[in-house]
Design a protein around this motif. Structure first.
Motif, PDB file in Angstrom:
ATOM      1  N   ASP A  98       0.830  -1.212   0.000  1.00 50.32           N
ATOM      2  CA  ASP A  98       0.000   0.000   0.000  1.00 50.32           C
ATOM      3  C   ASP A  98       0.855   1.250   0.000  1.00 50.32           C
ATOM      4  O   ASP A  98       0.607   2.192  -0.742  1.00 50.32           O
ATOM      5  CB  ASP A  98      -0.928   0.023   1.224  1.00 50.32           C
ATOM      6  N   CYS A  99       1.862   1.263   0.873  1.00 47.85           N
ATOM      7  CA  CYS A  99       2.753   2.428   0.952  1.00 47.85           C
ATOM      8  C   CYS A  99       3.507   2.594  -0.364  1.00 47.85           C
ATOM      9  O   CYS A  99       3.584   3.694  -0.922  1.00 47.85           O
ATOM     10  CB  CYS A  99       3.790   2.262   2.063  1.00 47.85           C
ATOM     11  N   ALA A 100       4.042   1.480  -0.871  1.00 50.54           N
ATOM     12  CA  ALA A 100       4.879   1.541  -2.074  1.00 50.54           C
ATOM     13  C   ALA A 100       4.083   2.069  -3.269  1.00 50.54           C
ATOM     14  O   ALA A 100       4.601   2.822  -4.085  1.00 50.54           O
ATOM     15  CB  ALA A 100       5.439   0.159  -2.389  1.00 50.54           C
ATOM     16  N   MET A 101       2.805   1.681  -3.335  1.00 52.44           N
ATOM     17  CA  MET A 101       1.991   2.085  -4.485  1.00 52.44           C
ATOM     18  C   MET A 101       1.734   3.589  -4.542  1.00 52.44           C
ATOM     19  O   MET A 101       1.302   4.095  -5.560  1.00 52.44           O
ATOM     20  CB  MET A 101       0.658   1.307  -4.510  1.00 52.44           C
ATOM     21  N   THR A 102       1.998   4.299  -3.448  1.00 47.40           N
ATOM     22  CA  THR A 102       1.821   5.748  -3.503  1.00 47.40           C
ATOM     23  C   THR A 102       2.841   6.373  -4.457  1.00 47.40           C
ATOM     24  O   THR A 102       2.639   7.477  -4.946  1.00 47.40           O
ATOM     25  CB  THR A 102       2.012   6.396  -2.112  1.00 47.40           C
ATOM     26  N   GLY A 103       3.926   5.645  -4.703  1.00 46.10           N
ATOM     27  CA  GLY A 103       4.908   6.121  -5.676  1.00 46.10           C
ATOM     28  C   GLY A 103       5.755   7.303  -5.208  1.00 46.10           C
ATOM     29  O   GLY A 103       6.418   7.940  -6.007  1.00 46.10           O
ATOM     30  N   VAL A 104       5.737   7.592  -3.915  1.00 47.01           N
ATOM     31  CA  VAL A 104       6.464   8.776  -3.441  1.00 47.01           C
ATOM     32  C   VAL A 104       7.909   8.454  -3.036  1.00 47.01           C
ATOM     33  O   VAL A 104       8.656   9.345  -2.670  1.00 47.01           O
ATOM     34  CB  VAL A 104       5.772   9.457  -2.241  1.00 47.01           C
ATOM     35  N   TYR A 105       8.282   7.195  -3.116  1.00 46.74           N
ATOM     36  CA  TYR A 105       9.610   6.818  -2.625  1.00 46.74           C
ATOM     37  C   TYR A 105      10.655   6.779  -3.737  1.00 46.74           C
ATOM     38  O   TYR A 105      10.341   6.459  -4.879  1.00 46.74           O
ATOM     39  CB  TYR A 105       9.540   5.455  -1.923  1.00 46.74           C
ATOM     40  N   ASP A 106      11.887   7.097  -3.335  1.00 47.12           N
ATOM     41  CA  ASP A 106      13.000   7.008  -4.283  1.00 47.12           C
ATOM     42  C   ASP A 106      13.511   5.581  -4.369  1.00 47.12           C
ATOM     43  O   ASP A 106      14.123   5.196  -5.359  1.00 47.12           O
ATOM     44  CB  ASP A 106      14.133   7.931  -3.849  1.00 47.12           C
ATOM     45  N   ALA A 107      13.290   4.826  -3.293  1.00 47.75           N
ATOM     46  CA  ALA A 107      13.673   3.411  -3.306  1.00 47.75           C
ATOM     47  C   ALA A 107      12.953   2.694  -2.177  1.00 47.75           C
ATOM     48  O   ALA A 107      12.494   3.324  -1.211  1.00 47.75           O
ATOM     49  CB  ALA A 107      15.178   3.249  -3.129  1.00 47.75           C
ATOM     50  N   ILE A 108      12.851   1.367  -2.328  1.00 52.08           N
ATOM     51  CA  ILE A 108      12.186   0.540  -1.319  1.00 52.08           C
ATOM     52  C   ILE A 108      13.149  -0.558  -0.876  1.00 52.08           C
ATOM     53  O   ILE A 108      13.750  -1.227  -1.722  1.00 52.08           O
ATOM     54  CB  ILE A 108      10.907  -0.095  -1.899  1.00 52.08           C
ATOM     55  N   ILE A 109      13.305  -0.686   0.419  1.00 46.64           N
ATOM     56  CA  ILE A 109      14.070  -1.804   0.974  1.00 46.64           C
ATOM     57  C   ILE A 109      13.029  -2.832   1.380  1.00 46.64           C
ATOM     58  O   ILE A 109      12.176  -2.564   2.228  1.00 46.64           O
ATOM     59  CB  ILE A 109      14.887  -1.349   2.202  1.00 46.64           C
ATOM     60  N   LEU A 110      13.055  -3.980   0.713  1.00 45.70           N
ATOM     61  CA  LEU A 110      11.958  -4.930   0.850  1.00 45.70           C
ATOM     62  C   LEU A 110      12.478  -6.286   1.313  1.00 45.70           C
ATOM     63  O   LEU A 110      13.245  -6.938   0.608  1.00 45.70           O
ATOM     64  CB  LEU A 110      11.259  -5.052  -0.517  1.00 45.70           C
ATOM     65  N   ASP A 111      12.052  -6.679   2.491  1.00 47.70           N
ATOM     66  CA  ASP A 111      12.413  -7.999   3.005  1.00 47.70           C
ATOM     67  C   ASP A 111      11.635  -9.057   2.228  1.00 47.70           C
ATOM     68  O   ASP A 111      10.515  -8.806   1.768  1.00 47.70           O
ATOM     69  CB  ASP A 111      12.054  -8.042   4.502  1.00 47.70           C
ATOM     70  N   VAL A 112      12.229 -10.243   2.065  1.00 48.03           N
ATOM     71  CA  VAL A 112      11.523 -11.295   1.329  1.00 48.03           C
ATOM     72  C   VAL A 112      10.525 -12.015   2.237  1.00 48.03           C
ATOM     73  O   VAL A 112       9.357 -12.187   1.894  1.00 48.03           O
ATOM     74  CB  VAL A 112      12.508 -12.310   0.704  1.00 48.03           C
ATOM     75  N   MET A 113      10.984 -12.454   3.406  1.00 50.13           N
ATOM     76  CA  MET A 113      10.090 -13.184   4.300  1.00 50.13           C
ATOM     77  C   MET A 113       9.288 -12.199   5.128  1.00 50.13           C
ATOM     78  O   MET A 113       9.813 -11.594   6.065  1.00 50.13           O
ATOM     79  CB  MET A 113      10.909 -14.079   5.233  1.00 50.13           C
ATOM     80  N   LEU A 114       8.043 -12.028   4.759  1.00 50.45           N
ATOM     81  CA  LEU A 114       7.187 -11.061   5.446  1.00 50.45           C
ATOM     82  C   LEU A 114       5.849 -11.695   5.761  1.00 50.45           C
ATOM     83  O   LEU A 114       5.365 -12.514   4.970  1.00 50.45           O
ATOM     84  CB  LEU A 114       6.913  -9.868   4.521  1.00 50.45           C
ATOM     85  N   PRO A 115       5.234 -11.305   6.847  1.00 44.98           N
ATOM     86  CA  PRO A 115       3.867 -11.780   7.085  1.00 44.98           C
ATOM     87  C   PRO A 115       2.884 -11.067   6.147  1.00 44.98           C
ATOM     88  O   PRO A 115       3.178  -9.975   5.668  1.00 44.98           O
ATOM     89  CB  PRO A 115       3.618 -11.384   8.543  1.00 44.98           C
ATOM     90  N   GLY A 116       1.770 -11.699   5.887  1.00 44.40           N
ATOM     91  CA  GLY A 116       0.738 -11.067   5.056  1.00 44.40           C
ATOM     92  C   GLY A 116       0.953 -11.392   3.595  1.00 44.40           C
ATOM     93  O   GLY A 116       0.148 -12.074   2.964  1.00 44.40           O
ATOM     94  N   LYS A 117       2.036 -10.921   3.065  1.00 49.04           N
ATOM     95  CA  LYS A 117       2.347 -11.131   1.648  1.00 49.04           C
ATOM     96  C   LYS A 117       3.854 -11.082   1.565  1.00 49.04           C
ATOM     97  O   LYS A 117       4.456 -10.134   2.104  1.00 49.04           O
ATOM     98  CB  LYS A 117       1.714  -9.973   0.861  1.00 49.04           C
ATOM     99  N   ASN A 118       4.506 -12.069   0.946  1.00 45.43           N
ATOM    100  CA  ASN A 118       5.960 -12.027   0.965  1.00 45.43           C
ATOM    101  C   ASN A 118       6.517 -10.994  -0.021  1.00 45.43           C
ATOM    102  O   ASN A 118       5.798 -10.481  -0.882  1.00 45.43           O
ATOM    103  CB  ASN A 118       6.576 -13.425   0.809  1.00 45.43           C
ATOM    104  N   GLY A 119       7.795 -10.709   0.157  1.00 47.05           N
ATOM    105  CA  GLY A 119       8.424  -9.636  -0.618  1.00 47.05           C
ATOM    106  C   GLY A 119       8.342  -9.843  -2.124  1.00 47.05           C
ATOM    107  O   GLY A 119       8.155  -8.894  -2.885  1.00 47.05           O
ATOM    108  N   ILE A 120       8.477 -11.104  -2.548  1.00 46.86           N
ATOM    109  CA  ILE A 120       8.432 -11.390  -3.992  1.00 46.86           C
ATOM    110  C   ILE A 120       7.033 -11.081  -4.536  1.00 46.86           C
ATOM    111  O   ILE A 120       6.882 -10.490  -5.599  1.00 46.86           O
ATOM    112  CB  ILE A 120       8.768 -12.880  -4.270  1.00 46.86           C
ATOM    113  N   GLU A 121       6.011 -11.465  -3.767  1.00 48.61           N
ATOM    114  CA  GLU A 121       4.631 -11.194  -4.206  1.00 48.61           C
ATOM    115  C   GLU A 121       4.358  -9.695  -4.251  1.00 48.61           C
ATOM    116  O   GLU A 121       3.699  -9.198  -5.164  1.00 48.61           O
ATOM    117  CB  GLU A 121       3.631 -11.861  -3.255  1.00 48.61           C
ATOM    118  N   VAL A 122       4.885  -8.994  -3.246  1.00 49.60           N
ATOM    119  CA  VAL A 122       4.706  -7.534  -3.212  1.00 49.60           C
ATOM    120  C   VAL A 122       5.356  -6.922  -4.448  1.00 49.60           C
ATOM    121  O   VAL A 122       4.754  -6.110  -5.163  1.00 49.60           O
ATOM    122  CB  VAL A 122       5.327  -6.925  -1.930  1.00 49.60           C
TER     123      VAL A 122
END
Ligand code: CA
Length: 225
Positions: free
Chosen positions: A38-62
């Motif tokens: 949700d945050c990433a989709m706002t498009g306001v970031y210059d970069a995203i540090i994304l962990d792979v193993m995440l609860p809810g939805k994993n990093g690859i799916e995100v």
């Protein structure tokens, strides 16, 4: 820079936040894949540090979902040592780079710099990358072996790629920018123009390559950009 940290390990997230703040970056943190997306989709970031193993939805799916929705914010994936397959999957899905935990602060900062390095900008009337120069006024593209003139749409396409080199530009963005929102241009028109420009790059001996990212878009590969 404004950065998003998507990491469920609170302690690591806090360390990253402190480190990035120290280096004068602004940060937001999300602690699961769904909030992260949700945050990433706002498009306001210059970069995203994304962990792979995440609860809810994993990093690859995100990541897959971001790229499928035309979000091309540079992503640095964080993986554990054992997740070799995830690295490959991540890069195939459109991650810009990955870092294996545990990592040194300096390496994280260096990778962030690398993935957020902007493409070329017009210096005077020229856009340059690798051994190649695009002239804004004449629409001429020059490489080691010669110069060709680009047609209007070819020029726009090349200028977009050069301005954002190393980033994946979604096909939708080419359509919006070159043909306009209301256009009925098919995505395969883009493919046709890309193939024209590729031929011209080869003809002039350019060291740039337009890489297709299947299902997403194109990015310009530059030896040093
Ligand atoms: Ca995790």
């Amino acid at each position: 820079m404004k950065l998003l940290i998507v990491e469920d390990e609170r302690q690591l997230s806090e360390v990253l936040t402190a480190l990035l703040k120290q280096n004068l970056h602004e940060t937001d943190a999300a602690y699961n894949g769904i909030d992260g997306e949700d945050c990433a989709m706002t498009g306001v970031y210059d970069a995203i540090i994304l962990d792979v193993m995440l609860p809810g939805k994993n990093g690859i799916e995100v990541l897959r979902s971001l790229r499928a929705n035309g979000n091309s914010t540079p992503v640095l994936l964080l993986t554990a040592k054992s997740e070799v397959e995830d690295k490959v999957k991540g890069l195939d899905t459109g991650a810009d780079d990955y870092l294996t935990k545990p990592f040194a602060a300096g390496e994280l900062l260096a990778r962030l710099r690398a993935i957020t390095r902007r493409g070329s900008e017009f210096i005077g009337d020229e856009l340059r990358a690798g051994n190649t120069v695009l002239d804004k006024n004449t629409h001429e593209l020059s490489g080691e072996k010669g110069t060709v003139k680009l047609a209007a749409k070819e020029y726009q396409l090349m200028a977009m790629l050069l301005s954002d080199c190393r980033r994946i530009i979604p096909k939708e963005r080419f359509v919006e920018k070159i043909w306009g929102f209301d256009s009925e241009a098919e995505y395969n028109s883009i493919e046709v123009y890309v193939s024209f420009v590729r031929k011209k790059l080869t003809a002039i001996g350019s060291d740039l390559q337009i890489k297709s990212v299947r299902g997403v878009g194109y990015c310009l590969e530059v030896p040093e950009c």
